[in-house]
Motif scaffolding. Sequence first.
Motif, mmCIF file in Angstrom:
data_model
loop_
_atom_site.group_PDB
_atom_site.id
_atom_site.type_symbol
_atom_site.label_atom_id
_atom_site.label_comp_id
_atom_site.label_asym_id
_atom_site.label_seq_id
_atom_site.Cartn_x
_atom_site.Cartn_y
_atom_site.Cartn_z
ATOM 1 N N ASP A 107 40.549 69.587 3.955
ATOM 2 C CA ASP A 107 41.959 69.213 4.079
ATOM 3 C C ASP A 107 42.917 69.947 3.133
ATOM 4 O OD1 ASP A 107 44.090 67.791 5.129
ATOM 5 O OD2 ASP A 107 43.968 66.250 3.589
ATOM 6 N N PHE A 108 42.783 71.254 3.041
ATOM 7 C CA PHE A 108 43.726 72.025 2.236
ATOM 8 C C PHE A 108 44.603 72.929 3.095
ATOM 9 C CE2 PHE A 108 40.562 71.189 -1.140
ATOM 10 C CZ PHE A 108 41.421 70.640 -2.073
ATOM 11 N N GLU A 109 44.530 72.761 4.427
ATOM 12 C CA GLU A 109 45.294 73.644 5.290
ATOM 13 C C GLU A 109 46.750 73.204 5.397
ATOM 14 O OE1 GLU A 109 43.406 70.498 7.853
ATOM 15 O OE2 GLU A 109 42.813 71.757 6.190
ATOM 16 N N ASN A 110 47.524 73.993 6.126
ATOM 17 C CA ASN A 110 48.938 73.709 6.392
ATOM 18 C C ASN A 110 49.787 73.637 5.129
ATOM 19 O OD1 ASN A 110 48.356 73.483 9.161
ATOM 20 N ND2 ASN A 110 47.742 71.344 8.885
ATOM 21 N N GLY A 111 49.527 74.545 4.196
ATOM 22 C CA GLY A 111 50.309 74.549 2.971
ATOM 23 C C GLY A 111 51.607 75.327 3.141
ATOM 24 N N PHE A 112 52.479 75.184 2.169
ATOM 25 C CA PHE A 112 53.747 75.901 2.175
ATOM 26 C C PHE A 112 53.490 77.334 1.715
ATOM 27 C CE2 PHE A 112 57.517 77.006 -0.534
ATOM 28 C CZ PHE A 112 58.331 77.345 0.530
ATOM 29 N N VAL A 113 54.008 78.298 2.440
ATOM 30 C CA VAL A 113 53.779 79.701 2.121
ATOM 31 C C VAL A 113 54.872 80.210 1.184
ATOM 32 C CG1 VAL A 113 53.530 82.028 3.051
ATOM 33 C CG2 VAL A 113 52.665 80.064 4.342
ATOM 34 N N LEU A 114 54.477 80.702 0.018
ATOM 35 C CA LEU A 114 55.426 81.249 -0.939
ATOM 36 C C LEU A 114 55.876 82.636 -0.489
ATOM 37 C CD1 LEU A 114 53.726 80.390 -4.344
ATOM 38 C CD2 LEU A 114 55.852 79.433 -3.485
ATOM 39 N N THR A 115 57.175 82.841 -0.396
ATOM 40 C CA THR A 115 57.704 84.163 -0.095
ATOM 41 C C THR A 115 57.789 84.967 -1.392
ATOM 42 O OG1 THR A 115 59.997 83.499 -0.473
ATOM 43 C CG2 THR A 115 59.102 83.159 1.751
#
Length: 286
Positions: A107-115
């Motif tokens: 359950d570590f998926e769907n994280g916020f992607v840092l630009t």
Amino acid sequence: MKPEAEAEAEEAEAEEENITTATTSSSTSEDFNPCPICLGPFLQESYLDKCFHRFCYNCIRQWIKVVSGKRSCKLASVKCPLCKIENFSIIHGFDGTSFQQSYITQDFENGFVLTKAHKYRLQSYYTEPGFLSDIFSVSRYWKSHKYLQPNHWLHSWLRREIQALMQEEDVDIVVHHILGVINSFQTKSKREVQRKTPEAKSEEFRSLISEAARPFLAARTDRFVNEVELFLASGLTIEAYDAVYRQRLGWSAPGVTGESTEGELSEQRTTIPYLYIFDEDSDETD
């Protein structure tokens, strides 16, 4: 010769003093070794299972979510943000007799992607305070009453800043709350321009923003307040402000070129503690 009872009392007192000294020393050591991610005291202390680098549990968990968000498939392991050694789980919740182990696949998926912009803002928090004080004068901002003027870029700047610090996409409620405090401060200040010194106004502003932001930003709150004040004092657009900041960091800024830039900035740069979270390929194999 001292009575036996007196000798025992002195021995007990000495032992208690040694324990107190050891505890104080340990506490002092902890103060100088904060979590590498949030820069605050460890909360729910945890370790990665191979390199045993230490982080707050929520910090390393959130970091793994960010890394996972950059990959299309589930991760079986993740590189430590400090040493890049592959780790397969987080060890946490230990009480001396037992511990919990959360595997990277859980359950570590769907994280916020840092630009890139988020990463640059995060890195700025690892520089010394006053990083740009020779370029932007905060004191002049308050003395000239520029704080009474609206800043059209503040909302967008706050949103990006808080996204980077919280590593969450949806921060609108937090932004709305902090922006409301700033707008209320400006409205109130227009009615009492001459009643307080510039220094008192700055202190009031910092106190209000700190109180509003601390529940969300915790250990990074004080630095966040500094950054808000610095951005407002600059009077620049986000793009122009970023260009100045990136130059000082030593990062290339879009639209900024010139052979002399590197030499001019080399003497001004500050050594910045490095986290591999700023790497483009922090989750890729070497």
